[in-house]
Design an enzyme around this catalytic site. Structure first.
Site, PDB file in Angstrom:
ATOM      1  CE  LYS A 139      48.559  -0.391  12.544  1.00  0.00           C
ATOM      2  NZ  LYS A 139      47.925  -1.068  11.382  1.00  0.00           N
TER       3      LYS A 139
ATOM      4  CB  SER B  40      49.036  -4.601  12.280  1.00  0.00           C
ATOM      5  OG  SER B  40      48.663  -3.672  11.269  1.00  0.00           O
TER       6      SER B  40
ATOM      7  CB  SER C 151      45.767  -4.093   9.664  1.00  0.00           C
ATOM      8  OG  SER C 151      46.691  -5.104   9.365  1.00  0.00           O
TER       9      SER C 151
END
Length: 472
Positions: free
Chosen positions: A82, A157, A181
């Site tokens: 990420k 996210s 997330s």
């Protein structure tokens, strides 16, 4: 071996293939980079692709194989990271235009540990600005799609990370989770995601015990393998704790069904809203657990209002982020602006209560609800993946009730365990009538990460939902 078979191999399967010389690291990396190129056109999951670096590392892995060297647990495993986690020498944008060309000099602790254990970086995955949205929309990279339905959200996210795993771009990914997330995108994309107990996986200079890095994978065993090599104390994180005395890999591999496991089941975690299709799948999942030997008791729980609590805990963080983004000439999403605006009316007394008494109240509520149980199980999200709709997502009734915008609603059942510091894992729990995945959230007591991994792995073996893949 055909490329379409390699896409779905787990990290543990790749290790066996390498040892038997049935496939080489270079073949695997080439196949996954090709897969990435094709699916990224539909999904927009990648920020930066490290193809040249990955191929060089794969060639070095082949040399080590030929030399008969002792190999680390993640030897030759290709993965994505990420774009909130810093990667030395590789662009890290935090999903923000102001950092579009930023290249850190040091690795984040978790990624550094993964590299030491042999992982190969395929690239960095999409995330909203600083992880501040519940969906993966960014002014820098645009909108990320869900592999099961590209016109819908993968959540956020860590949306790009979960979508990459679900789409066959690497067996594992590295994400982060402060209020859901990792777990929310894992649920909406039909993969596995772990949020460890507070302090299990360290973050340099951490100021927030709720937030943690963690693994996303297609199997509980792969997620446990990544968890195993990344957890443990680090002096730069004041929240971090020593390594667990139990092995997460052994917990995931332990034979047997759910016989003897006591499960506290909660349909809505006190949020009082659940899509009927999600309810139906969750009910069937509970029956599957009983059939696998578990004792399942339905329980209720009383928690603070999630939307109010979010403002008291996170409001000032959003306010500071908006100030910094405006100072840098960065366009700010309306949802972030609105949270920041509400934060201006939050009092110091409210913030103090939320961080002190509020978190203790949530912790105690879970302890009460889990009395006599080994783990709690809930749906991970109240709804499945929904069509793209900007930072808030669409607004529509759920089961006849007016609810917050869906980009906020999907985190309603993942935030409370994070504020209590508890371990939680989302695993595939079934498909809706429309063919969209639904995740089950296994929640454990503080520091009982191995119990959560073990229960989730036993459920996974009993059902096999993790073997379903989207058609791309």
């Amino acid at each position: 071996m055909p490329d379409d078979e390699l896409y779905w191999k787990s990290a543990t399967e790749l290790a066996e293939l390498y040892r038997s010389r049935a496939v080489s690291p270079v073949e695997v990396v080439d196949a996954l980079l090709d897969r990435m190129d094709r699916v990224d056109r539909a999904l927009n999951i990648m920020v930066t692709v490290t193809a040249e670096q990955a191929r060089a590392e794969a060639k070095e892995a082949e040399r080590r194989l030929r030399a008969g060297e002792e190999l680390p647990p993640l030897f030759g495993v290709p993965m994505t990271v990420k774009d909130l986690a810093e990667t030395a020498g590789v662009r890290t944008t935090y999903g923000c235009t102001a950092f579009a060309e930023y290249v850190p000099e040091e690795d984040a602790i978790g990624w550094g540990r993964l590299k030491e254990q042999g992982a190969i970086l395929l690239g960095k995955t999409t995330t909203p600005e600083f992880g501040l949205l519940g969906v993966t929309e960014s002014k820098l990279t645009g909108t990320t799609g869900n592999p099961w339905r590209p016109d819908s959200t993968p959540g956020g996210s860590s949306g790009g990370a979960a979508a990459a795993v679900a789409a066959g771009v690497g067996p594992v990914a590295w994400g982060s989770d402060g209020g859901g997330s990792i777990r929310v995108p894992s649920s909406l994309c039909g993969v596995v995601g772990i949020k460890p107990s507070i302090g299990r996986i360290p973050t340099a200079e951490s100021t927030d015990g709720d937030s943690t890095d963690g693994p996303i994978a297609r199997t509980v065993l792969d997620a446990a393998l990544v968890f195993e090599v990344t957890h443990g104390h680090h002096p730069s994180d004041r929240f971090s704790v020593p390594r667990d005395t139990r092995s997460y890999v052994e917990a995931a591999r332990a034979p047997g069904d759910l016989t003897g496991v006591r499960i506290a089941a909660c349909y809505d975690l006190g949020q009082k809203v659940l899509d009927p299709d999600v309810r139906r799948v969750f009910t069937q999942a509970l029956e599957d657990m009983r059939a696998a030997g578990a004792t399942v008791v339905e329980v209720g729980i009383e928690l603070p209002d999630t939307s109010v609590y979010f403002d008291h805990i996170n409001g000032y963080e959003y306010l500071m982020a908006v100030e910094e983004m405006r100072a840098g000439g960065v366009e700010v999403w309306p949802m972030i602006e609105e949270v920041a605006e509400r934060a201006k009316s939050v009092t110091g007394r409210q913030v103090n209560h939320a961080f002190r008494q509020g978190k203790t109240d949530i912790y105690n509520a879970f302890a009460t609800a889990m009395t006599g149980a080994d783990v709690m199980v809930t749906p991970t999200t109240a709804v499945t993946a929904f069509p793209h709709g900007g930072d808030y997502g669409p607004t529509r009734p759920v089961d006849g009730q007016e609810v917050p915008p869906l980009a906020l609603l999907i985190h309603a059942m993942t935030e409370p365990p994070a504020h209590a510091g508890l371990p939680a894992i989302s695993v595939p729990g079934g498909l809706t009538s429309a063919g969209l995945p639904i995740g089950l959230q296994f929640i454990g007591r503080l520091w009982a990460d191995a119990d959560v991994v073990s229960a989730a792995a036993r459920y996974e073996r009993a059902t096999g939902w993790h073997t379903r893949h989207p058609e791309l």
